[in-house]
Scaffold this active site. Structure first.
Site, PDB file in Angstrom:
ATOM      1  N   CYS A   1       0.863  -1.162   0.000  1.00 12.61           N
ATOM      2  CA  CYS A   1       0.000   0.000   0.000  1.00 12.61           C
ATOM      3  C   CYS A   1       0.907   1.221   0.000  1.00 12.61           C
ATOM      4  O   CYS A   1       2.028   1.182   0.515  1.00 12.61           O
ATOM      5  CB  CYS A   1      -0.876  -0.026   1.254  1.00 12.61           C
ATOM      6  SG  CYS A   1      -2.025   1.348   1.323  1.00 12.61           S
TER       7      CYS A   1
ATOM      8  N   TYR B   1      -7.980   6.830   5.544  1.00  9.35           N
ATOM      9  CA  TYR B   1      -9.239   6.105   5.378  1.00  9.35           C
ATOM     10  C   TYR B   1     -10.063   6.008   6.659  1.00  9.35           C
ATOM     11  O   TYR B   1     -11.237   5.671   6.629  1.00  9.35           O
ATOM     12  CB  TYR B   1      -8.974   4.703   4.810  1.00  9.35           C
ATOM     13  CG  TYR B   1      -8.563   4.775   3.360  1.00  9.35           C
ATOM     14  CD1 TYR B   1      -9.513   4.638   2.360  1.00  9.35           C
ATOM     15  CD2 TYR B   1      -7.246   5.022   2.997  1.00  9.35           C
ATOM     16  CE1 TYR B   1      -9.159   4.729   1.027  1.00  9.35           C
ATOM     17  CE2 TYR B   1      -6.870   5.117   1.665  1.00  9.35           C
ATOM     18  CZ  TYR B   1      -7.830   4.972   0.679  1.00  9.35           C
ATOM     19  OH  TYR B   1      -7.484   5.071  -0.632  1.00  9.35           O
TER      20      TYR B   1
END
Lengths: 443, 443, 443, 443
Positions: free
Chosen positions: D171, D254
């Site tokens: 990521c 997020y």
């Protein structure tokens, strides 16, 4: 209305069987047995016939409606059984005599259920019990297997890990300890509650309650000076008071082989010179028992059986069957899958703990007392030995067997493990098909 | 710009100190030491003066800017220190001689760091190291304590459990093993990566990588036939090939006391008759070393120190300091709090594992290999012994001490534990204040 | 011979008390109560006098030998008590009305025991129950505290973590569920065995056995279409069939607040407009009950009490006392310390699980079924909320309270949590001494 | 001498590819690539040809020796590859637009990688990545799969649980966070060390060290007022100061979807009305990028790509390859099997944690900080959702999918889950072969 039961007893020709029969008779009003199969191998035909005849006389005398059947066809006995009881002795008492003798040659303790002796017995018995389980999976998949062949913990673990059979492993130590505590405290056994933690034949009683009162400390103080806290086949050396009170739990009789290694070894070596191995002593007792059993007038369990050791085994087995059948919900100490109830042992290990017994099986109860380091360390080491023994017993892998024996506290070195293992493999050749498949005798 | 460091060496009069000084000199460009305190007790004045003078000559020769100070005032040395190094020996070599001799009287292995010998050493050293920690908490709360006094694992656990001091326990085995593997594989030590799991002096190398290639199996096959995989002070008996390959990991030198108990005991008893205990041998070596150190011409570490055993200790200590100081992030094998990195041991235990070392301390790395039962069982038992030893060392509780010795695999019975413990307590009376507070000698 | 008991009921003026009295009367032959103290605060004097008088009439009618005492001196009641029962409601129904109303202002579910409403109730009640525990520690250290004040799980955890009092937390859901299942299966409740897992008011029934047969799947299929599986104070929306069968367990009534969030919120908003909060409905019921209680002719529990919600609470409490007093060993579902029985929750959390109840307390039984991810995730989140709530309730820390509310699934965002928390703190000012000590209203 | 590498990039026609090419060029002296395969599906031929041509121009300009190959035969690319990089987008941006839109219909957050949107993407992608893994098992069993397709955590867990492929999930958040912290602290990124704990896209930075100094508290205080701590594609709402400092860790971008649910939803609904879904915005950016890529004069990565979101992905991927290839031993935050490094999550879960990266793969480092309840609860719930999603994605079981969506905090009720799931299954029919095998649309 609940159905009546079919029960198969593998190793039915055992000298213990009359106790089992007596147990069924005592419970005939509450435990309706339809069919009782005593199974044995051809080699045991003579014994099965004698014991079977006595069992018939006992049942008749009691006006039992149990349909007793003797058979040498295991599958016939297992088919649709509700309970399968295993009380097998692979290799008979001759093999036990070897188990006890081989370690003594190397100044190690020779014992039927632990150490190198129990290890040999496990290697012989694992293939047989897994074979029985294949029959159960095939012919009676809902049956509950109650095993009291030794080493009961290792065999239970082998069944749990390698079959789909529902099983509970049984030992007479928990019930025996309860009776001894009752006697020590001069109370009825029904007033005694014990919290037991550990594995088969290495089980610590961490709490002792009489009529709900915790008297653990008092009992530990008493126990160090009193005798009587042992099993028939384990010599009764008193416990050291300092040791016992700081252990914080009552060890089982078999702990003597660990905590009193030197004295126990000395006693074994001395006995061996005078009376031979314990197996040889038992052999004589058994021969006498079978002579008694032959008597066509005998229709009860002869009192001499009590002398044999292994008392209460059938009590333990029948209490278990009864609680399952009647969905009773009482507490018994049995061998089951750990699943975290003893957090310091692997989840898939067999452990011996207090369980609620109902129609749904055995449900472990969380121990109140956290396991002390002095208990934990030994418990973990012996369990690791048991795990390796299960692998060795299933695969026949020489090296895993070597690791198992090396770490067992009653062996404890590579050199001894190699020597003892060599003797075990050679002298049990006929009973170790899993090892014979391979090149096992490395040297 | 980073500040320069103050370092306090407790037990500065040790014969090892010249190796440490050499290490500081080698790193003087990258590790700026401002002040280096060598501390000792009055009883060690003579040794500290000799070693201190040699250290001064070494530093001068190297044009070092380190301000070297000798002192008998521990608090002066600790005040505001960045690192405190402990290399103490409570009771001197005389005590070690007793540690090695007492167990031998009872046919048990007498070893400085494990078994009953290491146990006695732990009891003597725990009160002293906790006392040092009180000074650190008081005078240098941000200091890092690097302990390489033995038994390093037990002492680290005592500090972790009973103080707020930041600490890392050190041993020369990990670095030594790496060097042996490098030699065995004929490669540079920087190409070798070892995954080590366990506790101090009971540490298994579970994976061996050279230039990133896993050659564990090859090394295990080689190691069973080669010699050289041991420490100076541990006799070099070759490993059994079947055992080693199925162990699946390389044991450390001290494992011989467990896996080769009989041979090691025999060797100790034989040596004892001819050369006395290992302590007595070391005493002679040390005396010779101090004679050398006195030489006013000597201004380097004399090569004879290498013979002493304990090689690479200062390398290990200085690599650690350097990685912390420079926030390096390399991997070293040290003793730290477990916290679940070895899931089968208690969270608060000290373990010896691979750690990333940076300015933030030592951060354990998850082992790739799951611990096999043959390793797990012994590891858990010895750790349980260590936990009990920490309790006994802190509280002076006789009964806990009895439990600790009873379960140690090199003692293993209540009877032996009692006898040995009695001797230990009597013969170490002057060094066991925690036991003297109490009524300890029960019999 | 066992001694007779002293029991203290804190919050004795509750409208539930007649049910409790009825329970004592029903069991008077087997549960010998010597003294029964009903305690209340001055503010509750009127209610205590009414309920107390009814209780006296009930006991007299039953020829009970119980010595009933009304008091406003909690310490007198607790002194040497065997059991302390807490059924307190800090702030009375007025506070509950606020608990239910505040979240509704922000379109969040307003519920007495969970979500932001239960959170406010926890903050008010934790200081009081800890205060009661101080009295117990002081005056009746061997007493068992049976708490059925809500939120029972959080209060039990607060007591377990912050006092030395022996405690078991109680809820009427387990016994209620059992009765509903019995009704659903048209069998007697004694034939039903439920395996329950979870925490108070978030408890899943993972196995349903009737006469020992596992009928879980059948019940889950039935339950999705049948009504009746809810509590008096939780609206009965049917479960989605796909959801219920794949959940693999029967949720409790309070799960509807989570799984059917939108419908429940809509129902609350609608009800609020027409009948006010549930607290206001209950207030009217209670007022009517107290009118009934005043009737000097009334000497039984009036049937209207059943309407009140909270049925079987006294059954649950008295079954528990009886099993402890008689060392019965039956299985009840209660709130106790986890200690690993639910491995995915912290060891020191309060959990609601099946326990063997005997004189020694409550002993969790290992669940047979492993917790499925769909259950585990929600359970862990709500438990984390509970842990934070205990900390906030004990310390009065505003920020911990904010974290607690933020992660609760019925709030779920920082913004809402801040707004609701502000209202809670302002409107409960008189009942939150722990927050008033500090600067809590940050904005 | 180490061999040169073959690398296969699945989804080679992605607009990100120029960044990857730039990365290879930057490292060409230390990372010798022999062959680089860009693979795509027929449907992506146009894009692959454009990107491939640009890549060729870039490599030529850099005098690279890399043999670049474009192919539509995945197996040719995978055969004997050393690394397989997956950057696939099953269903293209059109599917993403649906993922973002469907939840919005029901007032739920519509997001590409989490919530119902990420769930739909997982269902589409799991079958494809498992298919790729079959090719790897078959043709390049020693290859390392580096996945940065989203949802990366779920896909990594699917690969870990259902294949034998070595994999690391990647990521850009960890590297991006590091860069933001560096910027915030006005220091070079090499001075920053972050301890990160959690799962992909739900990762908390629990410790922040700059030059070895722990400045976590300072950063948390700063971060609540500063902007810049977010990703390109996540709106930047500032964190509440009370919340952030008591969370004790820096949430990732997020987290806003969870902690700021209402604001984020409102923003999404508003944006949707004006600019459409994020997918539609990205589609426009991509179209412009491909127009740029077509320019035959362009031979560098165009700066506009930076705008695209997903910055540093190729940095992360190439740093990982480099550390593995060179056996570097540095620390990177990646997705791997848990195995107990986060004790509150299942052992077989994929987690995103700090790892030592060397030729032997990624080795998790033990976090120093214990996970606080406010972090633990949400982490456990979302992980449970992920476990269920992996099962649903592999089996195509409708009910498991329903459970997964029901417990996700961005859905949270059965009713919403059913509605959304129905739309997902209908509108993704062509991409969900595992569901089409079965009767999935129950209503």
């Amino acid at each position: 209305m609940k159905k009546s039961l079919k029960i198969a007893v593998i190793g039915g020709g055992s000298s213990y069987t009359p106790e089992l029969i007596e147990g069924f008779i005592k419970r005939q009003d509450i435990l309706p047995i339809r069919e009782l199969y005593l199974v044995d191998i051809e080699k045991g035909r003579k014994k099965l016939e004698i014991v079977g005849a006595l069992a018939k006389r006992m049942l008749e005398k009691a006006n039992s409606t149990i349909d007793l059947k003797l058979t040498y066809d295991r599958r016939e006995a297992i088919k649709d059984a509700d309970f399968v009881i295993t009380q097998i002795r692979v290799g008979l008492l001759e093999a036990r005599a070897r188990d006890e003798h081989i370690p003594l040659r190397y100044n190690c303790i020779g014992q039927e259920t632990t150490g190198a002796g129990g290890f040999a017995k496990a290697l012989r018995t694992i293939p047989v019990i897994l074979d029985i389980c294949k029959d159960i999976e095939d012919l009676a998949p809902n049956a509950m297997l109650l095993n009291f062949a030794n080493p009961a913990g290792i065999l239970t673990e082998a069944v749990l890990k390698h079959t789909n059979v529902k099983t509970i492993g049984l030992c007479n130590i928990p019930i025996g300890t309860k009776m001894q505590i009752a006697k020590l405290c001069e109370t009825d056994v029904s007033n005694v509650y014990l919290e037991m933690i550990g594995i088969n034949h290495l089980n610590w009683t961490t709490r002792i309650l009489v009529e709900g009162n915790d008297i653990t400390k008092e009992v530990l103080t008493k126990a160090s000076s009193s005798s009587g806290l042992t099993m028939k086949n384990v010599p009764d050396f008193g416990w050291d008071a300092n040791f016992l009170t700081s252990l914080g739990a009552l060890p089982c009789a078999y702990h003597r082989y660990f905590y009193m290694k030197e004295q126990m070894l000395k006693e074994q070596l001395d006995s061996f010179k005078t009376t031979g191995t314990r197996a040889q002593v038992v052999k004589r007792v058994e021969d006498e028992l079978f002579e008694l059993y032959k008597d066509p007038e005998l229709d009860i369990k002869p009192p001499q059986l009590q002398e044999r050791g292994g008392a209460y085994y059938s009590e333990a087995a029948l209490d278990l069957i009864l609680s399952i059948y009647t969905n009773k919900g009482d507490i018994q100490t049995v061998n089951v899958k750990n699943n975290g109830i003893i957090p310091c042992l692997p989840n898939d290990a067999a452990v011996e703990v207090n369980c609620v017994i109902n129609s749904d099986g055995a449900h472990p109860i969380q121990p109140r007392v956290e396991i002390a380091p002095q208990i934990r360390g030994l418990l973990q080491l012996v369990k690791a030995y048991e795990e390796l023994t299960v692998i060795a017993g299933v695969t026949g892998d020489y090296k895993t067997a070597l690791q198992a024996l090396t770490i067992h506290p009653l062996v404890g070195s590579v050199e001894l493990a190699e020597k003892i293992l060599k003797d075990i493999l050679v002298e049990n050749k006929d009973y170790l098909p899993q090892f014979n498949k391979r090149e096992v005798l490395q040297n």
